[in-house]
Design an enzyme around this catalytic site. Structure first.
Site, PDB file in Angstrom:
ATOM      1  CB  THR A 133      32.971  62.538  30.830  1.00  0.00           C
ATOM      2  OG1 THR A 133      31.665  62.851  31.325  1.00  0.00           O
ATOM      3  CG2 THR A 133      33.682  63.782  30.331  1.00  0.00           C
TER       4      THR A 133
ATOM      5  CG  HIS B 226      33.102  41.800  42.943  1.00  0.00           C
ATOM      6  ND1 HIS B 226      34.293  42.261  43.480  1.00  0.00           N
ATOM      7  CD2 HIS B 226      33.367  40.552  42.494  1.00  0.00           C
ATOM      8  CE1 HIS B 226      35.216  41.323  43.368  1.00  0.00           C
ATOM      9  NE2 HIS B 226      34.673  40.275  42.765  1.00  0.00           N
TER      10      HIS B 226
ATOM     11  CB  CYS C 188      27.735  61.136  27.268  1.00  0.00           C
ATOM     12  SG  CYS C 188      28.322  61.110  28.966  1.00  0.00           S
TER      13      CYS C 188
ATOM     14  CG  ASP D 147      25.899  62.855  24.825  1.00  0.00           C
ATOM     15  OD1 ASP D 147      26.862  62.261  24.284  1.00  0.00           O
ATOM     16  OD2 ASP D 147      26.048  63.630  25.789  1.00  0.00           O
TER      17      ASP D 147
END
Length: 148
Positions: free
Chosen positions: A67, A98, A65, A8
């Protein structure tokens, strides 16, 4: 390997860095944007990336974005997606080995472009270990079927 990438407005700079990295690594990619200076809604970018990964049209996806939180939440709503929000190199390696994650989410306001490149390179080049981890991933996949 073919990777789809999007951001974004809050992740455009790191997206461009990761595109440069993928070109250096000779990784084929599809860039879904965004190219804007005004706020946009992260689900409008996360969901198309997740759908391309889930359908098998591409092998993996990368979302950025501010965060990384919104992108990862939206992507993980798509059946077949295992998106991890990563901000350190140890987790980048572990989530591939994993968890066999197929989408990487990062936050441009959390990490700089150098660390983002390191994380992406590790995530893009680390194989899934399989073995005991495969059984765990298969349990997640089996659980998803209960929502059909």
């Amino acid at each position: 390997m073919k990777v789809v990438i999007a951001s974004d407005h809050g992740g455009m700079n790191i997206r461009k860095e990761i595109i440069s990295l993928m070109a250096e690594l000779n990784i084929e990619y599809v860039d879904l944007g965004c190219e804007c200076n005004t706020p946009v809604d992260y689900p409008d970018y996360a969901i198309p990336v997740a759908e391309k990964v889930a359908s098998g049209e591409v092998d993996r996806g990368i979302l950025i974005c501010g965060t990384g939180i919104g992108m990862s939440i939206a992507a993980n709503k798509v059946k077949g997606v295992r998106c991890a929000l990563i901000h350190d190199t140890f987790s980048a390696k572990a989530t591939r080995e994993h968890n066999n994650t197929n989408i990487l989410a990062m936050g441009e306001r959390i990490i700089g472009s150098g660390l983002a490149r390191d994380i992406a390179k590790i995530w893009l080049t680390t194989p899934f270990e399989g073995g005991r981890h495969e059984n765990r991933v298969n349990k997640i996949t089996a659980y998803e079927v209960t929502f059909e």
